[in-house]
Motif scaffolding. Sequence first.
Motif, short mmCIF file in Angstrom:
data_model
loop_
_atom_site.label_atom_id
_atom_site.label_comp_id
_atom_site.label_asym_id
_atom_site.label_seq_id
_atom_site.Cartn_x
_atom_site.Cartn_y
_atom_site.Cartn_z
N MET A 220 0.84 -1.21 0.00
CA MET A 220 0.00 0.00 0.00
C MET A 220 0.87 1.25 0.00
N VAL A 221 1.93 1.21 0.76
CA VAL A 221 2.83 2.37 0.80
C VAL A 221 3.48 2.57 -0.57
N LEU A 222 3.89 1.51 -1.22
CA LEU A 222 4.45 1.61 -2.57
C LEU A 222 3.43 2.18 -3.55
N VAL B 188 0.37 0.28 -10.62
CA VAL B 188 0.75 1.70 -10.73
C VAL B 188 1.92 1.94 -11.65
N VAL B 189 2.54 0.90 -12.19
CA VAL B 189 3.79 1.06 -12.93
C VAL B 189 3.64 1.91 -14.18
N ARG B 190 2.54 1.80 -14.88
CA ARG B 190 2.36 2.57 -16.12
C ARG B 190 2.34 4.07 -15.84
N SER B 191 1.52 4.49 -14.89
CA SER B 191 1.46 5.94 -14.59
C SER B 191 2.75 6.42 -13.95
N TYR B 192 3.42 5.53 -13.20
CA TYR B 192 4.70 5.93 -12.60
C TYR B 192 5.76 6.17 -13.67
N ALA C 276 -0.58 6.03 -7.47
CA ALA C 276 -2.04 5.96 -7.35
C ALA C 276 -2.53 7.13 -6.51
N GLU C 277 -3.72 7.56 -6.81
CA GLU C 277 -4.33 8.65 -6.06
C GLU C 277 -5.63 8.17 -5.46
N SER C 278 -5.91 8.68 -4.28
CA SER C 278 -7.13 8.33 -3.58
C SER C 278 -7.54 9.52 -2.73
N PRO C 279 -8.84 9.77 -2.59
CA PRO C 279 -9.26 10.91 -1.78
C PRO C 279 -8.88 10.76 -0.30
N GLU C 280 -8.77 9.52 0.17
CA GLU C 280 -8.45 9.33 1.59
C GLU C 280 -7.01 8.90 1.84
N MET C 281 -6.20 8.77 0.80
CA MET C 281 -4.83 8.31 0.98
C MET C 281 -3.90 9.07 0.05
N ASP C 282 -2.81 9.57 0.59
CA ASP C 282 -1.76 10.17 -0.21
C ASP C 282 -0.43 9.60 0.26
N ALA C 283 0.67 10.10 -0.30
CA ALA C 283 1.99 9.54 0.04
C ALA C 283 2.30 9.70 1.53
N GLN C 284 1.94 10.84 2.10
CA GLN C 284 2.21 11.09 3.53
C GLN C 284 1.41 10.13 4.40
#
Length: 171
Positions: A63-65, A147-151, A158-166
Amino acid sequence: MLNRVERILVAANRWMLILLLLAMSCIVFANVVLRYTTGDSIVWAEEVARHLMVWVTFLGAGMVLRFGGHVAIDNLHGALGTRGARVVRAIVAAGIAVFCLVMTYFSILYVWATRFQTTAATDIPMAWIYAAMPAGFMLMFVHLLFVVRSYILEGRFAESPEMDAQAAASL
C-alpha cells in the motif's frame, strides 16, 4: 474488470491492515491495563503483538508503494528531460519488480525451512509468522503492477481521496 479487481484488492488490503492494527492495539492495551491493575500480564501478549506487527509491516508495504510513500530520491528525474526521466523510472520499476520476485522466492524457501519451529509462548509454527514475507513481497509486486504505467510515463503514483503519500508512509 481490472479496475474492479484493483479496488477489491486495495479494500481487502486496507481492511486487513485495520483489523491487524486493531487486534494488536487491543492486545497491548489489555496487557498494560492488566499489568498495572492486577500485577499480572498476559503471557502471550507481547509475542502475539510482535507477530502481528510483522504481518502489518509486510502487508502494508504494498500500500505504501502504491501511493508513493516509500523513501525516494528523485533529483535525477527532475534533472533529466521527459524521455530520460521515463527511462530512469522504468529502470527503477524493473529493479523493484525483480527485487519483489526474488524476495518472494527466497522467503518461500525460508518459510519452508522454518515449518517445524514453533513460538515460545503460543506454540504457533514460525512458518505462519514468516509467511508474511512472501505474502507481503507478492502483494507489493501486484501493487507495483497496478501503478507502474502511470509511474513510468508521468512519475505519479495511485491517487485516492483518503490516501496520499504522507498518509501511506504513516501506515
